[in-house]
Design an enzyme around this catalytic site. Structure first.
Site, PDB file in Angstrom:
ATOM      1  N   ALA A 154       1.412  -7.182  -7.196  1.00 61.07           N
ATOM      2  CA  ALA A 154       2.712  -6.859  -7.797  1.00 61.07           C
ATOM      3  C   ALA A 154       2.712  -5.418  -8.285  1.00 61.07           C
ATOM      4  CB  ALA A 154       2.990  -7.799  -8.968  1.00 61.07           C
ATOM      5  N   LYS A 155       3.869  -4.782  -8.192  1.00 56.62           N
ATOM      6  CA  LYS A 155       4.002  -3.414  -8.715  1.00 56.62           C
ATOM      7  C   LYS A 155       4.544  -3.561 -10.140  1.00 56.62           C
ATOM      8  CE  LYS A 155       5.715   1.103  -7.200  1.00 56.62           C
ATOM      9  NZ  LYS A 155       4.528   1.875  -7.528  1.00 56.62           N
TER      10      LYS A 155
END
Ligand code: PMP
Length: 289
Positions: A154-155
């Site tokens: 995930a960013k």
């Protein structure tokens, strides 16, 4: 740099509003705990003069997946997100731009899940990020976060405290950029870009798991396949990179940017003579097609 002026329009929770007038709740869970997800996307002025977002579907699919990975409510479709982004670009008359969508939490000082999220899309004219110059890179004393402590695919905003610390260290020591290792001591990535190195006509890159699955990284695979350039994904030791012919970082903002040296070790080949340089040029062409 100034990211906006009194005329700048952003997208915020379903409306197009002036950046200077938009507000955020200081009790937002994201402000206090870094609990937010975002994207970094670029648009380019293409050869025919139109403005094109590079790989918008891939970026918005990753944003939706990042929100899901962090249990953040987020109901937009990629189509809705792309439409809103194009409207932000048009409202601000942007061509070569950096686009920053951000999903953040409401007021919530507990660690309990939220029933709603907030969402904004900001964009500004793109300034060169790391530049064309080859980078003097240092091996960071910071490791990327433990994948059992974070959702590394995930960013997520909170991950970037690690990136900021590594960048500060590298700049304080007079280097251009940091290379972080993973918790097992293998080379991982830059604070905001993925890593490749080249040796004897083959490219190597760290496997997924400890790194952000970069869209530029995936694009390098797409560029290399028809050229018959082999890429091996594997745990990469720092010694292997010291002994490489060339190395580069790649990311939406950085594009493809070569190393001058790692910890002052120069590389065996001249950048101009490497496959990496060919890939850099191919990428520059691809984004403006
Ligand atoms: N790793 C990290 C930690 C990043 O922040 C980025 C930039 N988003 C990348 C890699 C490269 O990802 P992308 O090519 O999708 O921009």
């Amino acid at each position: 740099m100034k990211y906006y002026n009194e005329h700048t329009i952003i997208y915020h929770d379903g409306s197009f509003v002036k950046a200077a007038e938009a507000t955020i709740d200081l009790y937002s869970q994201s402000m206090h705990y870094g609990y937010a997800v975002f994207e970094g996307i670029r648009s380019y002025k293409t050869k025919d003069g139109s403005t094109k977002i590079f790989k918008p579907v891939e970026h918005y699919q990753r944003l939706i997946a990042s929100a899901k990975a962090l249990n953040m409510p987020f109901a937009y479709t990629t189509e809705e997100l792309i439409t809103a982004t194009n409207e932000v670009l048009a409202a601000n008359k942007l061509g070569d731009a950096y686009i920053r969508p951000l999903v953040y939490g409401p007021d919530n000082m507990s660690f309990n899940p939220n029933t709603v999220s907030h969402f904004t899309i900001q964009a500004w004219e793109m300034q060169p990020f790391l530049g064309e110059k080859l980078l003097r890179v240092m091996l960071s004393s910071f490791q990327r976060p433990n994948p059992k402590a974070f959702r590394m695919e995930a960013k997520a905003s909170g991950h970037y405290v690690n990136s900021i610390m590594a960048s500060h260290e590298a700049k304080a020591k007079g280097f251009d950029e940091a290379l972080l290792t993973d918790i097992d001591g293998f080379a991982a990535e830059a604070p905001g870009a993925n890593l490749f190195y080249e040796k004897d006509g083959i490219l190597y890159t760290p496997e997924l798991g400890h790194i952000l699955p970069g869209i530029t990284r995936a694009t390098v695979f797409e560029i290399c396949a028809p050229k018959g350039i082999e890429i091996i994904e594997k745990p990469c030791t720092v010694e292997e990179i010291y002994g490489a012919d060339a190395a580069f970082f790649c990311g939406t903002a950085a594009e493809i940017i070569g190393f001058e040296s790692l910890d002052n070790h120069p590389f065996a080949m001249k950048w101009e003579d490497t496959l990496s340089r060919q890939i850099q040029l191919a990428y520059k062409e691809l984004v403006i097609e």
